[in-house]
Design an enzyme around this catalytic site. Structure first.
Site, PDB file in Angstrom:
ATOM      1  N   ASP A   1      -4.735  -8.298  -3.398  1.00  0.00           N
ATOM      2  CA  ASP A   1      -5.042  -8.070  -1.988  1.00  0.00           C
ATOM      3  C   ASP A   1      -6.392  -8.644  -1.541  1.00  0.00           C
ATOM      4  OD1 ASP A   1      -5.019  -7.134   0.597  1.00  0.00           O
ATOM      5  OD2 ASP A   1      -5.140  -5.014   0.103  1.00  0.00           O
TER       6      ASP A   1
ATOM      7  N   HIS B   1       0.835  -1.204   0.000  1.00  0.00           N
ATOM      8  CA  HIS B   1       0.000   0.000   0.000  1.00  0.00           C
ATOM      9  C   HIS B   1       0.877   1.265   0.000  1.00  0.00           C
ATOM     10  CE1 HIS B   1      -3.444  -2.532   0.354  1.00  0.00           C
ATOM     11  NE2 HIS B   1      -3.131  -2.945   1.563  1.00  0.00           N
TER      12      HIS B   1
HETATM   13 ZN   LIG Z   1      -3.310  -6.862   2.706  1.00  0.00          ZN
END
Ligand SMILES: [Zn+2]
Length: 450
Positions: free
Chosen positions: A321, A270
């Site tokens: 993810d 991220h």
């Molecule tokens: Zn994750």
């Protein structure tokens, strides 16, 4: 998985940054590419024909396989990342080694159908309900490794340390399943896992929220001592930064740097909410960044500074993810599209740069440096995207890569080859024959345990 010697003829292939017509790819019985020969106008006798554009296999550098069970379910009710997390914990609470094996096998088969040849599984659901140890303390990790094998793809099992609910807070509820109690106990359990031909190991720090500062160095050292990749969630939400500043007087990135957790074997997942100093720290240490644009959008995380991170020296890779969708081509163009929305300027990343993030740099982040390029000596992992679908038909062949990265979807993937073995043939998975059925039954079994 058995490995086969086989010759493939690619109608077009992306070699060393250019699209070449008519490429013969010879693989060995040990699952490597032995020769790559462009300029072969048609398939020789005995060669398997791959119509479309053949690319190096795609690396999905960040996965939580069980999040697939939240697809669509999590689209009802609005909320924030934190309310989404409540639903995610409810699903985590249901998993057993058997139900997780069935679900992950189906999810990894979906990945193979999307051209993914290697997955980085960021795994933290280690223990039984309430934190009870299984007879084999690694039963869940072993289930995931077996699931990837059954689906015909490679896996890097990123065994994740998770010890706290937040800064100074004990784990509670579903989190009890994630915690080994101490970093030393985590290390002892993780050290008992063994790699296979198609499975490698790595370590992960769930986040600075979930691993107390005095335990960060233990996990970092575990990875360094064994030469393993180290992954961590970094600054996905502003609240993590605020809490970290309050607890430690520094940003999560600075805290991780203080404890030796950054470096060329580390991947920050991220890296959405960063200061300029954070970006400089990540770049200077050659820490990789794993962007997950479809998830970051889906969870209302924000837009990470992809261009600045790359300019600072951080290699980029990609992950699906939460599996709101599994489509690495969508993740790749998502990086460029997010930069365009932020800057109102086009052209930050070329199709080639985005594909490199989806293949070579993703494999490097997962500890498979010999994969992600179509060249002699490399692993025989590749995938073919159709150039004759309604999405991709029309552009001249020299723009085939732009068509694949900016217009194709996972539904355009025709072939996936892993270790020379033809896992997806003309859109059909050869090991999991009905992937939608496998997904449906795995999720029904999970719901039945409620
Ligand atoms: Zn994750």
């Amino acid at each position: 998985m058995t490995l086969n010697a086989q010759t493939y003829w690619a109608e077009h292939a992306w070699l060393g940054g250019v699209v070449e017509p008519g490429v013969l790819i010879t693989t060995s019985g040990s699952g490597r590419v032995t020769a790559v020969e462009p300029g072969v106008p048609g398939p020789p006798v005995g060669a398997v024909s791959l119509r479309g554009l053949t690319l190096p296999g795609l690396a999905n550098a960040h996965s939580h396989a069980f999040h697939r069970a939240l697809r669509s379910v999590a689209q009802v009710g609005g909320g924030t990342f934190w309310t989404w997390r409540t639903g995610m914990y409810e699903t985590a609470a249901l998993l057993t080694p058997d139900t997780y094996y069935a679900l992950a096998r189906a999810v990894y088969a979906e990945m193979a159908l999307a051209g993914i040849t290697c997955v980085g599984e960021f795994h933290y659901v280690h223990h039984g309900r309430g934190g009870t140890r299984y007879g084999d303390p690694n039963a869940m990790a072993e289930a995931l490794i077996a699931a990837a094998g059954a689906a015909g793809i490679r896996i890097t099992l990123l065994d994740t340390c998770y010890l706290a609910a937040g800064f100074g807070e004990r784990p509670e509820g579903a989190q009890l399943r994630f915690s080994d109690g101490t970093a030393e106990a985590w290390a002892e359990r993780a050290d008992a896992l063994r790699p296979t031909v198609t499975a490698r190991l790595g370590a992960a720090i769930h986040s600075v929220r979930a691993v107390p500062a005095d335990a960060l160095a233990t996990v970092a050292r575990f990875a360094t001592d064994r030469g393993l990749p180290l992954h961590l969630h970094l600054s996905e939400q502003p609240r993590e930064n605020e809490d970290c500043l309050r607890a430690h007087g520094r940003t999560p990135t600075a805290l991780l740097a203080d404890h030796g957790a950054l470096g060329p074997r580390t991947t920050a997942v991220h890296a959405t909410h960063l200061t300029d100093a954070d970006i400089a720290l990540l770049g200077r240490s050659s820490t990789a960044t794993c962007l997950c644009p479809t998830t970051e959008r889906d969870l209302a995380d924000g837009i990470g500074p992809a261009g600045s991170l790359r300019a600072a020296g951080s290699p980029l890779c990609l992950g699906s993810d939460s599996h709101a969708v599994i489509d690495l081509l969508a993740e790749a163009r998502g990086v460029e599209h997010h930069e365009r929305l932020r800057s109102r300027v086009r052209g930050h990343f070329t199709a080639g740069q985005l594909l490199r993030a989806a293949s070579e740099d993703g494999h490097a982040a997962l500890g498979w440096p010999e994969a992600g390029r179509l060249e002699p000596g490399g692993l025989a992992d590749f995938t073919t995207v159709a150039l004759d679908s309604v999405r991709t038909a029309g552009p001249p062949p020299r723009l085939a890569l732009e068509a694949a990265v900016f217009a194709a979807t996972a539904a355009d993937v025709r072939h996936t080859v892993v270790g020379g073995l033809h896992i997806v043939r003309d859109g059909d998975h050869q090991l999991v024959h009905d992937v939608p059925h496998a997904l449906r039954t795995a999720m029904a079994a999970l719901r039945a345990t409620r």
